[in-house]
Scaffold this motif. Structure first.
Motif, PDB file in Angstrom:
ATOM      1  N   GLN A  99       0.824  -1.205   0.000  1.00 33.45           N
ATOM      2  CA  GLN A  99       0.000   0.000   0.000  1.00 33.45           C
ATOM      3  C   GLN A  99       0.866   1.267   0.000  1.00 33.45           C
ATOM      4  OE1 GLN A  99      -2.450  -0.553   3.440  1.00 33.45           O
ATOM      5  NE2 GLN A  99      -3.586  -2.272   2.560  1.00 33.45           N
ATOM      6  N   MET A 100       1.912   1.282   0.805  1.00 29.03           N
ATOM      7  CA  MET A 100       2.764   2.465   0.872  1.00 29.03           C
ATOM      8  C   MET A 100       3.535   2.684  -0.428  1.00 29.03           C
ATOM      9  SD  MET A 100       2.072   3.825   3.737  1.00 29.03           S
ATOM     10  CE  MET A 100       3.338   4.927   4.342  1.00 29.03           C
ATOM     11  N   THR A 101       3.905   1.612  -1.093  1.00 28.44           N
ATOM     12  CA  THR A 101       4.580   1.752  -2.384  1.00 28.44           C
ATOM     13  C   THR A 101       3.660   2.403  -3.412  1.00 28.44           C
ATOM     14  OG1 THR A 101       5.973  -0.185  -1.959  1.00 28.44           O
ATOM     15  CG2 THR A 101       5.724   0.497  -4.253  1.00 28.44           C
ATOM     16  N   ALA A 102       2.411   1.955  -3.447  1.00 30.95           N
ATOM     17  CA  ALA A 102       1.453   2.537  -4.389  1.00 30.95           C
ATOM     18  C   ALA A 102       1.200   4.019  -4.085  1.00 30.95           C
ATOM     19  CB  ALA A 102       0.144   1.750  -4.344  1.00 30.95           C
ATOM     20  N   ILE A 103       1.029   4.332  -2.801  1.00 34.38           N
ATOM     21  CA  ILE A 103       0.798   5.731  -2.418  1.00 34.38           C
ATOM     22  C   ILE A 103       2.018   6.583  -2.747  1.00 34.38           C
ATOM     23  CG2 ILE A 103       0.399   7.274  -0.461  1.00 34.38           C
ATOM     24  CD1 ILE A 103      -1.169   4.987   0.849  1.00 34.38           C
ATOM     25  N   GLY A 104       3.209   6.049  -2.480  1.00 43.93           N
ATOM     26  CA  GLY A 104       4.432   6.804  -2.760  1.00 43.93           C
ATOM     27  C   GLY A 104       4.598   7.129  -4.227  1.00 43.93           C
ATOM     28  N   CYS A 105       4.290   6.166  -5.097  1.00 37.25           N
ATOM     29  CA  CYS A 105       4.388   6.419  -6.542  1.00 37.25           C
ATOM     30  C   CYS A 105       3.435   7.537  -6.966  1.00 37.25           C
ATOM     31  CB  CYS A 105       4.083   5.133  -7.311  1.00 37.25           C
ATOM     32  SG  CYS A 105       5.340   3.849  -7.138  1.00 37.25           S
ATOM     33  N   CYS A 106       2.219   7.507  -6.423  1.00 40.62           N
ATOM     34  CA  CYS A 106       1.247   8.562  -6.766  1.00 40.62           C
ATOM     35  C   CYS A 106       1.735   9.931  -6.283  1.00 40.62           C
ATOM     36  CB  CYS A 106      -0.111   8.242  -6.149  1.00 40.62           C
ATOM     37  SG  CYS A 106      -0.929   6.802  -6.861  1.00 40.62           S
ATOM     38  N   LEU A 107       2.275   9.991  -5.071  1.00 36.93           N
ATOM     39  CA  LEU A 107       2.744  11.273  -4.535  1.00 36.93           C
ATOM     40  C   LEU A 107       3.916  11.830  -5.336  1.00 36.93           C
ATOM     41  CD1 LEU A 107       2.544  10.826  -0.660  1.00 36.93           C
ATOM     42  CD2 LEU A 107       1.223  12.378  -2.089  1.00 36.93           C
ATOM     43  N   ILE A 108       4.810  10.970  -5.785  1.00 36.27           N
ATOM     44  CA  ILE A 108       5.936  11.447  -6.599  1.00 36.27           C
ATOM     45  C   ILE A 108       5.432  12.081  -7.890  1.00 36.27           C
ATOM     46  CG2 ILE A 108       7.912  10.667  -7.958  1.00 36.27           C
ATOM     47  CD1 ILE A 108       8.487   8.650  -5.746  1.00 36.27           C
ATOM     48  N   MET A 109       4.461  11.425  -8.534  1.00 33.01           N
ATOM     49  CA  MET A 109       3.911  11.983  -9.775  1.00 33.01           C
ATOM     50  C   MET A 109       3.221  13.324  -9.506  1.00 33.01           C
ATOM     51  SD  MET A 109       4.800   9.985 -12.164  1.00 33.01           S
ATOM     52  CE  MET A 109       3.782  10.699 -13.445  1.00 33.01           C
ATOM     53  N   LEU A 110       2.429  13.394  -8.417  1.00 37.16           N
ATOM     54  CA  LEU A 110       1.736  14.635  -8.106  1.00 37.16           C
ATOM     55  C   LEU A 110       2.724  15.742  -7.731  1.00 37.16           C
ATOM     56  CD1 LEU A 110      -1.286  13.242  -6.026  1.00 37.16           C
ATOM     57  CD2 LEU A 110      -1.328  14.157  -8.358  1.00 37.16           C
ATOM     58  N   THR A 111       3.815  15.373  -7.046  1.00 41.43           N
ATOM     59  CA  THR A 111       4.822  16.380  -6.686  1.00 41.43           C
ATOM     60  C   THR A 111       5.485  16.950  -7.929  1.00 41.43           C
ATOM     61  OG1 THR A 111       5.235  15.278  -4.569  1.00 41.43           O
ATOM     62  CG2 THR A 111       6.930  16.790  -5.369  1.00 41.43           C
ATOM     63  N   LEU A 112       5.790  16.103  -8.891  1.00 44.56           N
ATOM     64  CA  LEU A 112       6.376  16.587 -10.150  1.00 44.56           C
ATOM     65  C   LEU A 112       5.430  17.542 -10.869  1.00 44.56           C
ATOM     66  CD1 LEU A 112       8.057  13.319 -11.491  1.00 44.56           C
ATOM     67  CD2 LEU A 112       9.186  15.327 -10.547  1.00 44.56           C
ATOM     68  N   LEU A 113       4.143  17.195 -10.886  1.00 43.02           N
ATOM     69  CA  LEU A 113       3.166  18.087 -11.523  1.00 43.02           C
ATOM     70  C   LEU A 113       3.069  19.401 -10.751  1.00 43.02           C
ATOM     71  CD1 LEU A 113       0.313  15.546 -12.396  1.00 43.02           C
ATOM     72  CD2 LEU A 113       1.911  16.624 -13.975  1.00 43.02           C
ATOM     73  N   GLY A 114       3.145  19.316  -9.411  1.00 40.58           N
ATOM     74  CA  GLY A 114       3.082  20.531  -8.589  1.00 40.58           C
ATOM     75  C   GLY A 114       4.274  21.441  -8.840  1.00 40.58           C
ATOM     76  N   VAL A 115       5.457  20.868  -9.016  1.00 44.26           N
ATOM     77  CA  VAL A 115       6.643  21.671  -9.305  1.00 44.26           C
ATOM     78  C   VAL A 115       6.473  22.430 -10.620  1.00 44.26           C
ATOM     79  CG1 VAL A 115       9.092  21.533  -9.908  1.00 44.26           C
ATOM     80  CG2 VAL A 115       8.210  20.234  -7.962  1.00 44.26           C
ATOM     81  N   VAL A 116       5.890  21.738 -11.612  1.00 42.65           N
ATOM     82  CA  VAL A 116       5.637  22.410 -12.899  1.00 42.65           C
ATOM     83  C   VAL A 116       4.685  23.587 -12.709  1.00 42.65           C
ATOM     84  CG1 VAL A 116       4.629  22.120 -15.192  1.00 42.65           C
ATOM     85  CG2 VAL A 116       6.095  20.325 -14.243  1.00 42.65           C
ATOM     86  N   VAL A 117       3.637  23.382 -11.883  1.00 46.27           N
ATOM     87  CA  VAL A 117       2.674  24.469 -11.635  1.00 46.27           C
ATOM     88  C   VAL A 117       3.367  25.642 -10.945  1.00 46.27           C
ATOM     89  CG1 VAL A 117       0.617  25.095 -10.326  1.00 46.27           C
ATOM     90  CG2 VAL A 117       0.695  22.924 -11.560  1.00 46.27           C
ATOM     91  N   VAL A 118       4.244  25.367  -9.968  1.00 45.54           N
ATOM     92  CA  VAL A 118       4.951  26.449  -9.264  1.00 45.54           C
ATOM     93  C   VAL A 118       5.859  27.208 -10.217  1.00 45.54           C
ATOM     94  CG1 VAL A 118       6.674  26.933  -7.481  1.00 45.54           C
ATOM     95  CG2 VAL A 118       4.816  25.337  -7.003  1.00 45.54           C
ATOM     96  N   LEU A 119       6.537  26.492 -11.096  1.00 43.50           N
ATOM     97  CA  LEU A 119       7.422  27.169 -12.065  1.00 43.50           C
ATOM     98  C   LEU A 119       6.618  28.055 -13.008  1.00 43.50           C
ATOM     99  CD1 LEU A 119       9.876  24.245 -12.927  1.00 43.50           C
ATOM    100  CD2 LEU A 119      10.331  26.262 -11.515  1.00 43.50           C
ATOM    101  N   VAL A 120       5.492  27.555 -13.451  1.00 42.87           N
ATOM    102  CA  VAL A 120       4.638  28.371 -14.340  1.00 42.87           C
ATOM    103  C   VAL A 120       4.123  29.589 -13.587  1.00 42.87           C
ATOM    104  CG1 VAL A 120       2.473  28.400 -15.634  1.00 42.87           C
ATOM    105  CG2 VAL A 120       3.993  26.428 -15.804  1.00 42.87           C
ATOM    106  N   GLY A 121       3.740  29.391 -12.301  1.00 40.29           N
ATOM    107  CA  GLY A 121       3.259  30.516 -11.501  1.00 40.29           C
ATOM    108  C   GLY A 121       4.334  31.560 -11.290  1.00 40.29           C
ATOM    109  N   GLY A 122       5.579  31.127 -11.100  1.00 44.04           N
ATOM    110  CA  GLY A 122       6.668  32.084 -10.943  1.00 44.04           C
ATOM    111  C   GLY A 122       6.881  32.916 -12.196  1.00 44.04           C
TER     112      GLY A 122
END
Length: 398
Positions: free
Chosen positions: A325-348
């Motif tokens: 379960q933690m492996t599956a959750i971790g993979c999802c969080l990594i993908m969402l974090t990468l997308l969030g970084v892109v959003v922050v860069l665009v916002g900057g």
């Protein structure tokens, strides 16, 4: 000891007779077992499963059904402290079988698979011949069956995959018991799932001789197990359905007179269950039913993928569930974090205020940081039993 019966699979009749013939044991309740009610004269026919669940005098439950209702109720009864004797049947949910194995971590109960062939005196004698080296080093095992098309398939001269799977599940434990804990499955067939003329499954692993199981259509049912050793070959044949078997062995340096026996396996299985309750490590274990069903399901995957399937027998525990379960959750969080970084860069680049940018940075990385801290909970997920090797031979695990 008081027993309850759930389901009406006729294969458990010898066990019921053995229980009712013993003064200190009795079947006191049945559910959905109309065909077997006459074998339990002292039993109350219950209309609801709750009656059995709430009966504190019942110490063990015999599961003789593949329905989800009964399997779910059996799990709840195990969680309530009742021991289980389960007849392996085609159609039983493997997920529930796994869940039951976790119950023993919290409840001092016995989970016991009913394998009638293991208790047959000629099977016991054949096992002794192998263990004592009378056959020499075993080279291979070969189990051949011929099956008559099912009654609901009268218009077709072929077998169905479900019919073949039922026969395989009944035989695979004997191959594991005589050979080893097989982990490689290769299946070939002639025909389709609904029109099979033959099916061959090869089982293998590093620590055991190769085993081959073959079924084909025929007007008359036959059954034969051949075990070939360096010194001699043993053949066990007959009809497992009525426990009528014949054992013969021959070789240049070994003479064994042919023996035939018809066995009422009920008393032997009852004695084996009682020994298992007393923690006798030599008796059948719950993982035997898991492995048998895993091998049966692997034949479907082998046919679908047209290749050998490798099974990994990891100890099924709270720890393994937590890791998955933690492996599956971790993979999802990594993908969402990468997308969030892109959003922050665009916002900057868009010139958002510094306060907003600070909030966005925290919002992006906070979930991942919390997830990493939660990994400390891993030490709380204790394994139900010490994990053993991935796959071991029968004589290593016994």
């Amino acid at each position: 000891m008081n027993f309850a019966l759930l389901g009406d699979a006729p294969e458990v009749q010898p066990l019921l007779r053995a229980i009712c013939a013993t003064p200190e044991h009795q079947v006191t309740a049945v559910y959905q077992a109309d065909r077997l009610a006459d074998d339990c004269p002292a039993a109350v026919n219950c209309s609801f499963l709750q009656e059995i669940q709430q009966d504190t005098t019942i110490e063990a439950v015999i599961v003789a059904s593949a329905t989800d209702e009964i399997l779910t109720a059996a799990r709840e009864m195990a969680e309530a402290g009742k021991s289980l004797l389960a007849l392996p049947l085609y159609g039983q949910d493997l997920g529930v079988i796994y869940e039951l194995s976790l119950v023993t971590a919290d409840e001092p109960i016995t989970l016991f698979p009913i394998w009638p062939l293991r208790q047959h005196p000629l099977v016991v004698q054949l096992r002794q011949l192998i263990d004592e080296g009378e056959l020499g080093v075993v080279q291979y095992l070969e189990l051949n069956r011929t099956l008559v098309p099912a009654s609901d398939n009268e218009q077709s001269p072929f077998l169905t995959k479900s019919q073949v799977d039922r026969a395989f599940l009944a035989d695979v434990d004997l191959l594991r018991d005589m050979g080893g804990n097989y982990s490689l499955v290769t299946t070939l067939r002639t025909g389709t799932d609904e029109a099979l003329s033959s099916l061959t499954t090869t089982l293998a692993c590093d620590q055991a001789p190769q085993a081959t199981w073959m079924a084909k259509v025929d007007p008359q049912e036959t059954w034969q197990l051949k075990i070939a050793g360096m010194r001699s070959t043993a053949v066990l044949s007959g009809n497992p359905a009525d426990s009528s078997l014949t054992l013969q062995a021959d070789g240049p340096d070994f003479e064994f007179p042919q023996q035939t026996a018809v066995d009422d396996w009920g008393p032997a299985v009852l004695a084996s269950f009682l020994a298992a309750r007393d923690n006798d490590a030599s008796e059948s274990k719950w993982e035997d039913i898991q492995r048998g069903m895993e091998l049966m399901h692997a034949t479907d995957r082998s046919l679908r993928r047209k290749r050998t399937i490798e099974l990994f027998f990891e100890a099924h525990s709270e720890r393994s569930n937590f890791k998955t379960q933690m492996t599956a959750i971790g993979c999802c969080l990594i993908m969402l974090t990468l997308l969030g970084v892109v959003v922050v860069l665009v916002g900057g680049q868009a010139g958002l205020p510094p306060v907003v940018m600070s909030v966005l940075r925290v919002a992006v990385f906070a979930p991942l940081g919390i997830f990493l801290l939660l990994q400390a909970l891993y030490v709380l997920a204790k394994p139900a039993t010490p994990a053993g090797p991935a796959a071991t031979a029968r004589h290593d695990s016994s």
